[in-house]
Design an enzyme around this catalytic site. Sequence first.
Site, PDB file in Angstrom:
ATOM      1  N   ASP A 140      87.263  63.792  39.015  1.00 34.84           N
ATOM      2  CA  ASP A 140      86.012  63.069  38.787  1.00 34.84           C
ATOM      3  C   ASP A 140      84.998  63.268  39.907  1.00 34.84           C
ATOM      4  O   ASP A 140      83.844  63.639  39.658  1.00 34.84           O
ATOM      5  CB  ASP A 140      86.321  61.577  38.607  1.00 34.84           C
ATOM      6  CG  ASP A 140      85.076  60.764  38.302  1.00 34.84           C
ATOM      7  OD1 ASP A 140      84.758  60.612  37.118  1.00 34.84           O
ATOM      8  OD2 ASP A 140      84.416  60.296  39.257  1.00 34.84           O
ATOM      9  N   VAL A 168      82.625  60.588  35.299  1.00 36.58           N
ATOM     10  CA  VAL A 168      82.845  61.837  34.552  1.00 36.58           C
ATOM     11  C   VAL A 168      84.137  61.761  33.747  1.00 36.58           C
ATOM     12  O   VAL A 168      84.204  62.243  32.614  1.00 36.58           O
ATOM     13  CB  VAL A 168      82.842  63.047  35.500  1.00 36.58           C
ATOM     14  CG1 VAL A 168      83.104  64.331  34.724  1.00 36.58           C
ATOM     15  CG2 VAL A 168      81.503  63.150  36.227  1.00 36.58           C
ATOM     16  N   ASP A 169      85.168  61.149  34.319  1.00 37.84           N
ATOM     17  CA  ASP A 169      86.396  60.942  33.548  1.00 37.84           C
ATOM     18  C   ASP A 169      86.110  60.161  32.274  1.00 37.84           C
ATOM     19  O   ASP A 169      86.593  60.513  31.181  1.00 37.84           O
ATOM     20  CB  ASP A 169      87.417  60.170  34.393  1.00 37.84           C
ATOM     21  CG  ASP A 169      88.280  61.072  35.260  1.00 37.84           C
ATOM     22  OD1 ASP A 169      88.499  62.239  34.883  1.00 37.84           O
ATOM     23  OD2 ASP A 169      88.731  60.607  36.315  1.00 37.84           O
ATOM     24  N   ALA A 170      85.343  59.077  32.397  1.00 39.81           N
ATOM     25  CA  ALA A 170      85.064  58.231  31.238  1.00 39.81           C
ATOM     26  C   ALA A 170      84.216  58.962  30.201  1.00 39.81           C
ATOM     27  O   ALA A 170      84.483  58.894  28.992  1.00 39.81           O
ATOM     28  CB  ALA A 170      84.363  56.953  31.686  1.00 39.81           C
ATOM     29  N   ALA A 173      86.385  61.413  28.441  1.00 42.62           N
ATOM     30  CA  ALA A 173      87.290  60.722  27.519  1.00 42.62           C
ATOM     31  C   ALA A 173      86.600  60.399  26.204  1.00 42.62           C
ATOM     32  O   ALA A 173      87.153  60.636  25.118  1.00 42.62           O
ATOM     33  CB  ALA A 173      87.827  59.450  28.165  1.00 42.62           C
TER      34      ALA A 173
END
Length: 399
Positions: A140, A168-170, A173
């Site tokens: 991230d 960025v992870d979210a 996802a």
Amino acid sequence: MGILTGYRVVDLSIAMAGPLAAMRLGDLGADVIKVEPVTGEWQRHAPAGGATGNKVNASFLSLNRNKRSLAVDLKSAEGREIVLELAHSSDVFLQNYRSGVAERLGVDYESIRAVKPDIVYVSVSGYGETGPYAGRAGQDLLLQAMSGAMFSTGRANDPPSPAGTFAVDAITAYSAFEGALAALLHRERTGEGQLVTVNMLDAAIAVQMQELSVFTVGQVPQHRGDEPHGHTYIRAPYGVFATSDGYLSLAMPNLPALGEVLGLPELAAMDDNVDGHTRRDEITAMVRARLPERTSDEWLAVLADHGIWAGPVYSYGDLAEDPQVIHNGSFVTYDHPTEGRVTTPGFPYDFSRTGPAVYSGAPLTGEQSREILAELGRDDAAVDDLEKRGVVFTGERRR
């Protein structure tokens, strides 16, 4: 019964982006089977903030509810065969391995499609399936830094600063979640499965559609001034300001109206969309100097009376106690077999007839291995033999 009840998802992902995407499918009723090593997925052993829990740490708990765990050694021929059998009876197959790993393990798209031609195969990567960075690990902070977003906030002399969430992870996802749903809809209409590829770099770029279009179309470069500012492409004042007892946030007010509230007649003659950009530092400095004269609550009340967008700056403790958050049911509380009564963030959407729900908490490593293998036709003796040889882990250590 959820919208996706009857669909099965095989989740081979680790860390946050993949597990969160799979969890959202589970929240909507899909049977999500988390396939993890016999020693448990990486996130089980890397507790965020040191919140270790009893048997399940908080970070793993938050990303893996509504899943069943099958702990299997994918590097063994028998373990791979089990996963292929599972894929044969599944609808979505999701993984976020580094480039080349799925192929080495024999669970790449072509291998899975060979046993399930209409599979929706979701592959999540850091930088893309091919190209000069394909082998890099997607993390991230690294992607936030590369995305350009850090130069859209703060002062010119401040170091670039990351977001206060794993942004960025979210975003990745939800891109994977969206892609899986779209591909399932396509399959319902045509009978065809397909490969869905999502990468963190493109997700971080796509979510900045306004900012990057201002740059690419409007030819306006990022410019951080001498005063702290919430976003380089938003007119002043825009950001967080200190008051006499804390902070408040202030967003794009009408300058003459703000001048009236703050007693700053200089603002009365200014044009929001011209001076708000060209005199950004000057405006910010004036507002910053005036707001410490009163408390946050005092300012928020008078700003609201004048229709000016402003709000409180919360800690997590403040957020959990906010009346709107409580009204929305933004957090869900449920009983976990090893962690007791837990409260975690809930769902970002609802439906009038088939809303999301917590069907089960995050599983222990291999907690459902035995029942999943039974669904694949293996009796207890066969499972015991597999566990004795290290192919699977059930968490029971049956004798």
